[in-house]
Design an enzyme around this catalytic site. Structure first.
Site, PDB file in Angstrom:
ATOM      1  N   CYS A 134       0.798  -1.229   0.096  1.00  0.00           N
ATOM      2  CA  CYS A 134      -0.138   0.077   0.008  1.00  0.00           C
ATOM      3  C   CYS A 134       0.778   1.181  -0.029  1.00  0.00           C
ATOM      4  O   CYS A 134       2.013   1.085  -0.146  1.00  0.00           O
ATOM      5  CB  CYS A 134      -1.046  -0.135   1.151  1.00  0.00           C
ATOM      6  SG  CYS A 134      -1.905  -1.521   1.480  1.00  0.00           S
ATOM      7  N   GLY A 192      -1.556   1.535  -4.587  1.00  0.00           N
ATOM      8  CA  GLY A 192      -2.574   0.836  -4.367  1.00  0.00           C
ATOM      9  C   GLY A 192      -3.882   1.642  -4.853  1.00  0.00           C
ATOM     10  O   GLY A 192      -4.177   2.704  -4.840  1.00  0.00           O
ATOM     11  N   ASN A 237       1.455  -0.215   5.757  1.00  0.00           N
ATOM     12  CA  ASN A 237       1.703  -0.855   4.596  1.00  0.00           C
ATOM     13  C   ASN A 237       2.711  -2.014   4.914  1.00  0.00           C
ATOM     14  O   ASN A 237       3.608  -1.928   5.699  1.00  0.00           O
ATOM     15  CB  ASN A 237       2.864   0.274   3.607  1.00  0.00           C
ATOM     16  CG  ASN A 237       3.266  -0.447   2.444  1.00  0.00           C
ATOM     17  OD1 ASN A 237       4.412   0.071   2.045  1.00  0.00           O
ATOM     18  ND2 ASN A 237       2.900  -1.561   2.167  1.00  0.00           N
ATOM     19  N   GLY A 238       2.443  -3.131   4.426  1.00  0.00           N
ATOM     20  CA  GLY A 238       3.042  -4.366   4.653  1.00  0.00           C
ATOM     21  C   GLY A 238       2.083  -5.509   5.221  1.00  0.00           C
ATOM     22  O   GLY A 238       1.071  -5.293   4.973  1.00  0.00           O
ATOM     23  N   TYR A 295       9.944  -3.626  -9.176  1.00  0.00           N
ATOM     24  CA  TYR A 295       8.594  -3.235  -9.793  1.00  0.00           C
ATOM     25  C   TYR A 295       7.746  -1.901  -9.148  1.00  0.00           C
ATOM     26  O   TYR A 295       7.375  -1.217  -9.583  1.00  0.00           O
ATOM     27  CB  TYR A 295       7.709  -4.523  -9.967  1.00  0.00           C
ATOM     28  CG  TYR A 295       6.218  -4.242 -10.119  1.00  0.00           C
ATOM     29  CD1 TYR A 295       5.775  -3.889 -11.688  1.00  0.00           C
ATOM     30  CD2 TYR A 295       5.372  -4.219  -9.240  1.00  0.00           C
ATOM     31  CE1 TYR A 295       4.578  -3.604 -11.593  1.00  0.00           C
ATOM     32  CE2 TYR A 295       3.958  -3.736  -9.602  1.00  0.00           C
ATOM     33  CZ  TYR A 295       3.672  -3.557 -10.711  1.00  0.00           C
ATOM     34  OH  TYR A 295       2.188  -3.478 -11.065  1.00  0.00           O
TER      35      TYR A 295
HETATM   36  P1  5GP Z   1       2.236 -12.081 -14.614  1.00  0.00           P
HETATM   37  O1  5GP Z   1       3.592 -12.754 -15.079  1.00  0.00           O
HETATM   38  O2  5GP Z   1       1.907 -12.225 -13.278  1.00  0.00           O
HETATM   39  O3  5GP Z   1       1.048 -12.263 -15.555  1.00  0.00           O
HETATM   40  O4  5GP Z   1       2.638 -10.596 -14.762  1.00  0.00           O
HETATM   41  C1  5GP Z   1       3.839  -9.879 -15.109  1.00  0.00           C
HETATM   42  C2  5GP Z   1       3.495  -8.399 -15.071  1.00  0.00           C
HETATM   43  O5  5GP Z   1       2.867  -7.750 -13.987  1.00  0.00           O
HETATM   44  C3  5GP Z   1       4.820  -7.598 -15.399  1.00  0.00           C
HETATM   45  O6  5GP Z   1       4.454  -6.860 -16.466  1.00  0.00           O
HETATM   46  C4  5GP Z   1       4.977  -6.816 -14.253  1.00  0.00           C
HETATM   47  O7  5GP Z   1       5.235  -5.360 -14.663  1.00  0.00           O
HETATM   48  C5  5GP Z   1       3.623  -6.818 -13.543  1.00  0.00           C
HETATM   49  N1  5GP Z   1       3.640  -7.001 -11.988  1.00  0.00           N
HETATM   50  C6  5GP Z   1       4.458  -7.401 -11.300  1.00  0.00           C
HETATM   51  N2  5GP Z   1       4.270  -7.602 -10.116  1.00  0.00           N
HETATM   52  C7  5GP Z   1       3.133  -6.967  -9.882  1.00  0.00           C
HETATM   53  C8  5GP Z   1       2.208  -6.720  -8.802  1.00  0.00           C
HETATM   54  O8  5GP Z   1       2.485  -6.910  -7.631  1.00  0.00           O
HETATM   55  N3  5GP Z   1       1.083  -6.198  -9.093  1.00  0.00           N
HETATM   56  C9  5GP Z   1       0.629  -6.063 -10.375  1.00  0.00           C
HETATM   57  N4  5GP Z   1      -0.319  -5.318 -10.660  1.00  0.00           N
HETATM   58  N5  5GP Z   1       1.483  -6.115 -11.596  1.00  0.00           N
HETATM   59  C10 5GP Z   1       2.778  -6.613 -11.136  1.00  0.00           C
HETATM   60 MG    MG Z   2       4.393  -4.470 -16.198  1.00  0.00          MG
END
Ligand code: 5GP
Ligand code: MG
Length: 483
Positions: free
Chosen positions: A8, A35, A109-110, A263
């Site tokens: 968050c 978030g 957050n956590g 990320y």
């Molecule tokens: P997946 O492999 O789960 O289909 O998605 C990978 C993609 O999700 C990558 O483009 C990355 O930037 C993004 N991503 C990585 N971690 C997270 C996260 O915690 N939340 C969201 N919404 N996207 C994520």
């Molecule tokens: Mg992405």
């Protein structure tokens, strides 16, 4: 592990006389990437506490009419991350309480890893709970007096010993913005899993206020200046005496989440005093050295992988170019696509830029593969856009393990690299080649300026810095009750 997981955004401000609710709104607006499920603000003048929370983006959760009653000299705010669980206002933060010592508010957050133990302790102590949130446990634990509490002693805050006790009894990840009559307290768990930083805010007639935020990207839009990070195991108070600090006598090896660099954090934030954007570029450069490929152009997946894409192109001596256009208005929708559209979920978000792709051998750089449902459709999208070859490069190592410290990476069953080898994943996503940044390569980059720094990289190597067995550490009633 039970209870909602949440990566968050938290914020706090001490600036009596300023419109603290409005400033908090715009800070949350800048922390929106952390978030999107709900947003909330609580304000106080030290006696009265008011809050408003709403579902969705900050701009959906608040109207001008919602802000108006939020009066006071200091405030906290929270953006909550959407998990697969039910979207409900009940778990929306900040949480607030009235106590013997005035109002108490908390934004977290956590993820607390000994929540079951803490819950049991509080229930035994006679403290009622109204949600299944670990954040409520932290709030309620703060409401319990420490032994021999000397309330109202001149210059002493009753809240400090309670916060110090929290650092001893709560395990796992918690970066907190806590609000009470004595000001805004910031706290980072002893490992410092999640980030938290302090800023200075000039306002009014030469006054200086103070702010606390998950990331420094919240500061520039509100006219604040980054001062420093809150250290792991540190408690700070922002109040009439400026910035005050207390540190735990015993701090374990720091273990900030390396996935923040990969990320989560916004590229214009500084973490540990370093530009997130520049580190992501270095991930890309390093990846190009480790896993080069004959190609014509490099395309990053917007937005989070753009810096790594630029770095890869630089490291490989290739042209960096846009190949995917992302709908920037996509936000969070509560409208579920129908079955046909759901199959093409990635197409609702991205379209290929045929003009740049046609006939080209493309290196597609993304920051991570977690569940593995994104990369395949992206590869297909580039082929549909005319790409002759698609080589996927991932600027982090394979995610193989779940996170219990607040990032929603899914379970072992859902994590594709827990199930499949790199070659099997390559086949699964239909790429001409696939390579990930090595773990030593990633850690070299994050440790460039300080070789001794500790990080949590458990999602990549399974090496969890804390015990995940809730209840192995035997907490006694005295830990909650006594100082
Ligand atoms: P997946 O492999 O789960 O289909 O998605 C990978 C993609 O999700 C990558 O483009 C990355 O930037 C993004 N991503 C990585 N971690 C997270 C996260 O915690 N939340 C969201 N919404 N996207 C994520
Ligand atoms: Mg992405």
């Amino acid at each position: 592990m039970s209870g909602p997981k949440h990566e968050c955004g938290v914020f706090g401000i001490w600036a009596p006389g300023a419109d603290v609710a409005r400033i908090t709104f715009f800070a949350l607006y800048a922390l929106q990437h952390r978030g999107q499920e709900s947003a909330g603000i609580a304000t106080t003048d030290g006696e009265r506490i008011v809050k408003h929370r709403g579902l969705g983006l900050v701009t959906q959760a608040f109207t001008e009419d919602d802000l108006r009653p939020l009066e006071g000299g200091w405030a906290i705010g929270h953006n909550r991350y959407s998990t697969r669980g039910a979207t409900t206002l009940r778990n929306a933060q900040p949480f607030i309480l009235q106590t013997l010592h005035g109002p108490l508010g908390l934004a977290h957050n956590g993820n607390v890893t000994n929540a079951r133990t803490l819950r049991q302790l509080l229930l035994e102590r006679g403290v009622g709970l109204s949600t299944n949130s670990d954040s409520e446990l932290l709030l309620k634990a703060l409401a319990v007096p420490v032994r021999d509490e000397r309330a109202g002693e001149v210059g002493e805050s009753v809240w400090l010993p309670r916060l110090q006790r929290l650092l001893r009894v709560a395990e796992g990840a918690y970066s907190l913005a806590v609000m009470n009559r004595d000001g805004i307290f910031g706290l980072r768990d002893p490992h410092g899993f999640r980030p938290l930083c302090i800023g200075e805010l000039p306002y009014g007639d030469g006054q200086i206020g103070y702010v606390l935020a998950s990331e420094s990207c919240a500061f520039a839009p509100i006219g604040a200046r980054y001062v420093r990070d809150v250290e792991p195991g540190e408690i700070v108070r922002l109040g009439p005496r400026g910035i005050e600090s207390w540190r735990s006598p015993t701090v374990p090896r720091p273990a900030m989440c390396v996935f923040e660099y990969v990320y989560f954090a916004r590229p214009d934030s500084d973490l540990e005093g370093r530009s997130v954007h520049l580190l992501r570029q270095r991930f890309g450069e390093r990846l190009a050295q480790e896993s080069p490929v004959a190609a014509d152009i490099v395309v990053g997946v917007p937005d989070s992988a753009l810096p790594a894409g630029i770095g890869f192109a630089r490291g490989a001596g290739l042209e960096y170019i846009e190949g995917l256009i992302k709908n920037r208005y996509i936000g969070r929708t509560f409208i579920q696509p129908d079955a046909r559209l759901r199959r093409d979920k990635v197409r609702l978000k991205y379209t290929p830029l045929r003009a740049n792709l046609a006939g080209k051998r493309v290196v597609l750089v993304d920051d991570s593969i977690v569940r593995g449902s994104t990369a395949g459709p992206l590869v297909q999208l580039l082929r549909d856009g005319g790409a002759a070859e698609v080589h996927v490069r991932i600027s982090s190592p394979p995610v193989r393990h779940p996170c219990f410290m607040g990032v929603d990476l899914g379970t072992h069953d859902e994590i594709i690299a827990h199930q499949k080898s790199v070659e099997e994943i390559r086949q699964h996503i239909g790429a001409d080649s696939l390579a990930y940044l090595s773990l030593p390569g990633m850690l070299d980059v994050v440790r460039e300026s300080d070789a001794a720094r500790g990080y949590c990289s458990a999602c990549f190597d399974g090496d969890y810095p804390i015990s995940l067995e809730d209840g192995t550490t035997k907490l006694q009633f005295e830990d909650i009750h006594g100082a």
